[in-house]
Design an enzyme around this catalytic site. Structure first.
Site, PDB file in Angstrom:
ATOM      1  CG  HIS A 146      -2.068   0.923   1.130  1.00  0.00           C
ATOM      2  ND1 HIS A 146      -1.936   2.290   1.183  1.00  0.00           N
ATOM      3  CD2 HIS A 146      -3.395   0.681   0.952  1.00  0.00           C
ATOM      4  CE1 HIS A 146      -3.124   2.845   1.058  1.00  0.00           C
ATOM      5  NE2 HIS A 146      -4.026   1.893   0.909  1.00  0.00           N
ATOM      6  N   GLY A 196       4.646  22.259  10.281  1.00  0.00           N
ATOM      7  CA  GLY A 196       5.888  21.532  10.554  1.00  0.00           C
ATOM      8  C   GLY A 196       7.015  21.933   9.619  1.00  0.00           C
ATOM      9  N   PRO A 198      13.284  11.505   9.633  1.00  0.00           N
ATOM     10  CG  PRO A 198      15.002  11.296  11.190  1.00  0.00           C
ATOM     11  CD  PRO A 198      13.963  12.249  10.715  1.00  0.00           C
ATOM     12  CB  THR A 199      12.273   6.776  11.623  1.00  0.00           C
ATOM     13  OG1 THR A 199      11.839   7.672  12.663  1.00  0.00           O
ATOM     14  CG2 THR A 199      13.756   6.477  11.795  1.00  0.00           C
ATOM     15  CB  ALA A 200       7.890   9.404  11.553  1.00  0.00           C
ATOM     16  N   GLY A 201       8.783   9.997   8.211  1.00  0.00           N
ATOM     17  CA  GLY A 201       8.345  10.634   6.983  1.00  0.00           C
ATOM     18  C   GLY A 201       7.570  11.904   7.229  1.00  0.00           C
TER      19      GLY A 201
END
Lengths: 305, 305
Positions: B84, B165, B171-174
């Protein structure tokens, strides 16, 4: 909390053409406290109305006695015509246990009503299905064989003495059949042909008694008001034969005779589980669809009647 | 009276393989008073979970902030694989008005959450659909184009500066996409072929953007766990395109390519009206079937969300 009704009751009366009479019957039956009228379905071709009630035993008893009074006053079977078989002005009165109610409570309600009908109206009563006192009377179709017109000959036979009331046909109201059973779905499929022989042939193939689908009863009738033949079904256990399977079988048998199902109809009400089962089967879902309303209400544990 | 919830919220998180993480996310989001968790649907191939919540704006805000905290802690998109499309650990958070709630209240809830996500997590936020501030951001698919891996290039373009924002990818959560929309039914049809090209071709024919069915979005994906291709659909107005019509169109387009639908699945919940509509359409009834439970509850006026 909504009120909890221990019993459903679904009187079938032999009047489906005079709305004012149906309204009087509906008003009478739902007049006592403890009775709620859930649905009225009338059909002019069947010349019959199906009233769906919920209530407690006492309320239903009083309401039904009021219904008999109006029916005996208004309905004359010597002048009644309709495609649905019938033996009485108040043709059949099944009690159905709801929720945790045991079947014995529905049988008791049937017996109490039968005794009161005898006492007040001197009307012959046959007890059927779970309330039947002999195996021959379990099946409604057996009691109704020969219909109103055949009653005098039948009642001359001591084997067909009524369970309550006098052993003579009421001149205008015939007899009445009272009983107890589980929930039933009345579902009719209308064909694109006026040929009732096709509907009858389909009904014979589809019904359990003809080696067809389990827990399905069916007959073929002609609907003059629509110029079409109809396969009229009762599904007495929608978990054994779901609605969609019954319709698909009717379609297949009709197609084999060159006919098509053009529409269908539900008489009265169906349990939500049966409707969701159709959605599951039609959509190829692995289980009943989850509904946002049910989750919002916290009524996940809601059971079918 | 059951509590009345003004909003539904359906966060989609990029985790569908670790049940213990999904459980933590579900527990976090439903911890505040005023929030009820209605459903959790996880899919290992999509590697995604859809949580369905109902609540008031304040409760949902607090619950969602707790969800972001767990998701940022547990989900690393640099190591995430799934069929997905996704751009964020908390990929998309739509607010949906229930009952009489105006869409403006759903938009306001989206904006308030976006501001708090900026403040607490320094995570880029795009506002979509009814909460979109520019027309290009109305469609979720446009925001998600290129997915997580394409975000650095995209965010270098000032046209794709986030609505809230910092303009740099976490870096890890986009990033995260927050918005407001009407009710949607997520419905997937599984084909008997492993060929994802077939599912994609079917999806192109079925979806509105390809000239197919109104109010239908669709994509084709491959389900490795089942070795089958799937047409994954969103029905954004089930009154314009009912579920059964969508499935029948998928069946027809698949059949034209030599494939069959073997099963389907509902992700999350559907409104009762949509399920009863399937029963009506499949049974050829003239209207939605009448349910005994609804009549017993006296909830005939019950509306869809």
């Amino acid at each position: 909390m909504p009120p909890v009704f221990p019993l459903e009751c679904v009187p079938n009366v032999s009047e489906g053409r005079r709305p004012e009479v149906v309204a009087r019957l509906a008003a009478a039956v739902s007049s006592p406290p403890g009775v709620r009228l859930l649905d009225v379905s009338s059909d002019p071709d069947h010349n019959r109305s199906v009233l769906t009630l919920a209530g407690d035993a006492e309320g239903l008893l009083q309401g039904l006695l009021a219904l008999y009074e109006v029916a005996l006053d208004e309905i004359d079977l010597t002048r009644h015509q309709g495609v649905h078989p019938r033996v009485g002005a108040v043709d059949v009165v099944p009690f159905v246990p709801l929720g945790d109610t045991p079947m014995a409570a529905a049988v008791a309600a049937a017996e109490r009503l039968a005794a009161e009908v005898e006492r007040r109206f001197a009307l012959p009563v046959y007890l059927y299905e779970r309330a039947a006192r002999t195996p021959e009377r379990a099946a409604l179709a057996a009691i109704r064989r020969g219909q109103f017109e055949g009653l005098p000959a039948r009642m001359a036979d001591p084997l067909w003495a009524p369970d309550f009331g006098p052993a003579r046909v009421h001149p205008t109201a015939g007899v009445t059949v009272i009983g107890a059973r589980f929930f039933l779905i009345a579902f009719n499929a209308v064909l694109d042909t006026p040929d009732v022989a096709v509907a009858r042939a389909v009904a014979r193939k589809v019904r359990e008694s003809g080696g067809g689908l389990p827990a399905v009863r069916a007959m073929g009738v002609y609907l003059a008001s629509r110029g079409r033949a109809q396969v009229s079904m009762n599904l007495v256990d929608f978990r054994r034969t779901p609605l969609l399977r019954a319709l698909e079988r009717v379609r297949a048998e009709a197609a084999a005779l060159g006919a098509q199902v053009v529409e269908s109809e539900l008489i009265g009400l169906m349990p939500e589980e049966a409707a969701l089962g159709v959605a599951r089967d039609a959509l190829l879902l692995p289980s009943l669809p989850a509904l946002i309303e049910e989750r919002l209400e916290g009524s996940l544990g809601r059971r079918i009647p």
